[in-house]
Design an enzyme around this catalytic site. Sequence first.
Site, PDB file in Angstrom:
ATOM      1  N   ARG A  51      37.818  38.522  40.948  1.00 56.77           N
ATOM      2  CA  ARG A  51      38.435  39.527  40.089  1.00 56.77           C
ATOM      3  C   ARG A  51      37.710  39.518  38.747  1.00 56.77           C
ATOM      4  O   ARG A  51      36.869  38.668  38.480  1.00 56.77           O
ATOM      5  CB  ARG A  51      39.951  39.331  39.932  1.00 56.77           C
ATOM      6  CG  ARG A  51      40.528  37.965  40.018  1.00 56.77           C
ATOM      7  CD  ARG A  51      40.220  37.077  38.846  1.00 56.77           C
ATOM      8  NE  ARG A  51      40.509  37.733  37.579  1.00 56.77           N
ATOM      9  CZ  ARG A  51      39.867  37.488  36.459  1.00 56.77           C
ATOM     10  NH1 ARG A  51      38.877  36.604  36.427  1.00 56.77           N
ATOM     11  NH2 ARG A  51      40.172  38.109  35.351  1.00 56.77           N
ATOM     12  N   GLY A  52      38.073  40.494  37.919  1.00 55.81           N
ATOM     13  CA  GLY A  52      37.303  40.774  36.719  1.00 55.81           C
ATOM     14  C   GLY A  52      36.364  41.922  37.032  1.00 55.81           C
ATOM     15  O   GLY A  52      35.606  41.864  38.006  1.00 55.81           O
ATOM     16  N   ARG A  94      40.034  48.339  45.159  1.00 50.91           N
ATOM     17  CA  ARG A  94      40.871  48.340  43.960  1.00 50.91           C
ATOM     18  C   ARG A  94      40.556  49.602  43.167  1.00 50.91           C
ATOM     19  O   ARG A  94      39.386  49.868  42.884  1.00 50.91           O
ATOM     20  CB  ARG A  94      40.654  47.085  43.102  1.00 50.91           C
ATOM     21  CG  ARG A  94      41.084  45.800  43.797  1.00 50.91           C
ATOM     22  CD  ARG A  94      41.193  44.633  42.823  1.00 50.91           C
ATOM     23  NE  ARG A  94      42.353  44.774  41.956  1.00 50.91           N
ATOM     24  CZ  ARG A  94      42.609  43.963  40.920  1.00 50.91           C
ATOM     25  NH1 ARG A  94      41.774  42.986  40.632  1.00 50.91           N
ATOM     26  NH2 ARG A  94      43.684  44.132  40.185  1.00 50.91           N
ATOM     27  N   GLN A 199      46.619  34.890  35.331  1.00 60.40           N
ATOM     28  CA  GLN A 199      45.183  34.708  35.135  1.00 60.40           C
ATOM     29  C   GLN A 199      44.874  33.950  33.845  1.00 60.40           C
ATOM     30  O   GLN A 199      43.882  33.221  33.777  1.00 60.40           O
ATOM     31  CB  GLN A 199      44.471  36.066  35.106  1.00 60.40           C
ATOM     32  CG  GLN A 199      44.485  36.808  36.430  1.00 60.40           C
ATOM     33  CD  GLN A 199      45.604  37.830  36.497  1.00 60.40           C
ATOM     34  OE1 GLN A 199      46.690  37.627  35.932  1.00 60.40           O
ATOM     35  NE2 GLN A 199      45.363  38.927  37.193  1.00 60.40           N
ATOM     36  N   ASP A 240      39.087  47.102  32.095  1.00 55.51           N
ATOM     37  CA  ASP A 240      38.754  47.490  33.462  1.00 55.51           C
ATOM     38  C   ASP A 240      38.240  48.921  33.540  1.00 55.51           C
ATOM     39  O   ASP A 240      37.481  49.254  34.438  1.00 55.51           O
ATOM     40  CB  ASP A 240      39.971  47.310  34.371  1.00 55.51           C
ATOM     41  CG  ASP A 240      40.185  45.849  34.715  1.00 55.51           C
ATOM     42  OD1 ASP A 240      39.735  45.429  35.787  1.00 55.51           O
ATOM     43  OD2 ASP A 240      40.774  45.125  33.900  1.00 55.51           O
ATOM     44  N   ASN A 250      43.495  47.860  30.815  1.00 52.41           N
ATOM     45  CA  ASN A 250      43.258  46.420  30.967  1.00 52.41           C
ATOM     46  C   ASN A 250      44.522  45.800  31.557  1.00 52.41           C
ATOM     47  O   ASN A 250      45.514  46.473  31.818  1.00 52.41           O
ATOM     48  CB  ASN A 250      42.880  45.787  29.628  1.00 52.41           C
ATOM     49  CG  ASN A 250      42.335  44.381  29.800  1.00 52.41           C
ATOM     50  OD1 ASN A 250      41.459  44.143  30.624  1.00 52.41           O
ATOM     51  ND2 ASN A 250      42.852  43.426  29.036  1.00 52.41           N
ATOM     52  N   LYS A 251      44.473  44.507  31.755  1.00 52.79           N
ATOM     53  CA  LYS A 251      45.573  43.803  32.416  1.00 52.79           C
ATOM     54  C   LYS A 251      46.911  44.112  31.749  1.00 52.79           C
ATOM     55  O   LYS A 251      47.012  44.228  30.535  1.00 52.79           O
ATOM     56  CB  LYS A 251      45.305  42.303  32.392  1.00 52.79           C
ATOM     57  CG  LYS A 251      46.308  41.452  33.144  1.00 52.79           C
ATOM     58  CD  LYS A 251      46.486  41.902  34.591  1.00 52.79           C
ATOM     59  CE  LYS A 251      45.180  41.937  35.361  1.00 52.79           C
ATOM     60  NZ  LYS A 251      45.341  42.592  36.689  1.00 52.79           N
TER      61      LYS A 251
END
Length: 353
Positions: A51-52, A94, A199, A240, A250-251
Amino acid sequence: MPEQFAVPRSVEWEETSVKILNQQKLPEKTEYLHLTTKEDIYDAIQTLKVRGAPAIGITAAFGLALCAQSIDTSDVSAFLRELRKIKDELNQARPTAVNLSWALNRLLKSAEGAKSVNEAKTNLVHEAIQIQVEDEETCRQIGQNALHLFKSGDSIMTICNAGSIATSRYGTALSPFYLAKTKDLDLHIYACETRPVLQGARLTAWELMQGGIDVTLITDSMAAHTMKEKNISAVIVGADRIARNGDTANKIGTFGLAILAKAFQIPFFIAAPLSTFDVSISCGDDIPIEERDPDEVRRINGTQIAPQEVPVFNPAFDITPHDLISGIITEKGIITDRFEEEIEALFSAEALT
């Protein structure tokens, strides 16, 4: 790379497989997986084994190059048809991180100019490796561009993991901390745990400790109190996808940190490569937000923490409006004002190089 940089690579190319660090097993276990099929690649991306945004792009690029080696035809047109099918399938793993489609499209383009299937297969491998090489230098440059924003003794907050294991090396938001260590700049990082997949707790705290970086872990709900009591001087996060006007996906939890940063008059920075920008979309409203398995919220590490029947809303990302962002740190410099104009100018200049 400094000697004390002990963080393992998240993705590596091998002739018959793609080797990844299984981030779902961290921090309890350092486990590597060897991905050999399209299904392996898809699953690794979808289930967060890798991920990332940059690391997802690199993994997908290696995956497409690997799968291409098994396409059994000598006809270039037939080869490209099959390659496009594989690309389209991997691209569904994703939906939010634009690096996935960016890397896959770049690889496809490298194959389309080939005069033979063997040439196309070779081009794909070389292009995938080049993406990884470029990403490492890009991340190093992002860190270099960010360094002057901080001074020795600063305490800085982050969320999720935008570090070395989310990229080819260094990371985006965490890159300046690795570089600061080599220059004897004393920076302290407060890492939000990042519910529901943790995370920040599992990955950022682990990797910074591996790298000898000063880090303190907090729960997400402690962010405001920590900003006040620990004199947080800045917030820096990854991204992202970034829209043409600077709105940033983003997250989940990033938007809340940006609001808190504004309330405490703390600068809020995004760190991301140009490959994370999506100039085809005008604003954050156009960014698709992935919703994940409700059990990520109902359980922690397999332990039930909520009634199994309770409805769950589990978006993996949120959108931070550009007017809450103090600057976007890229490998080409820092965008700090008139985001849409500066982003357009930056990509116009890139098109000429």
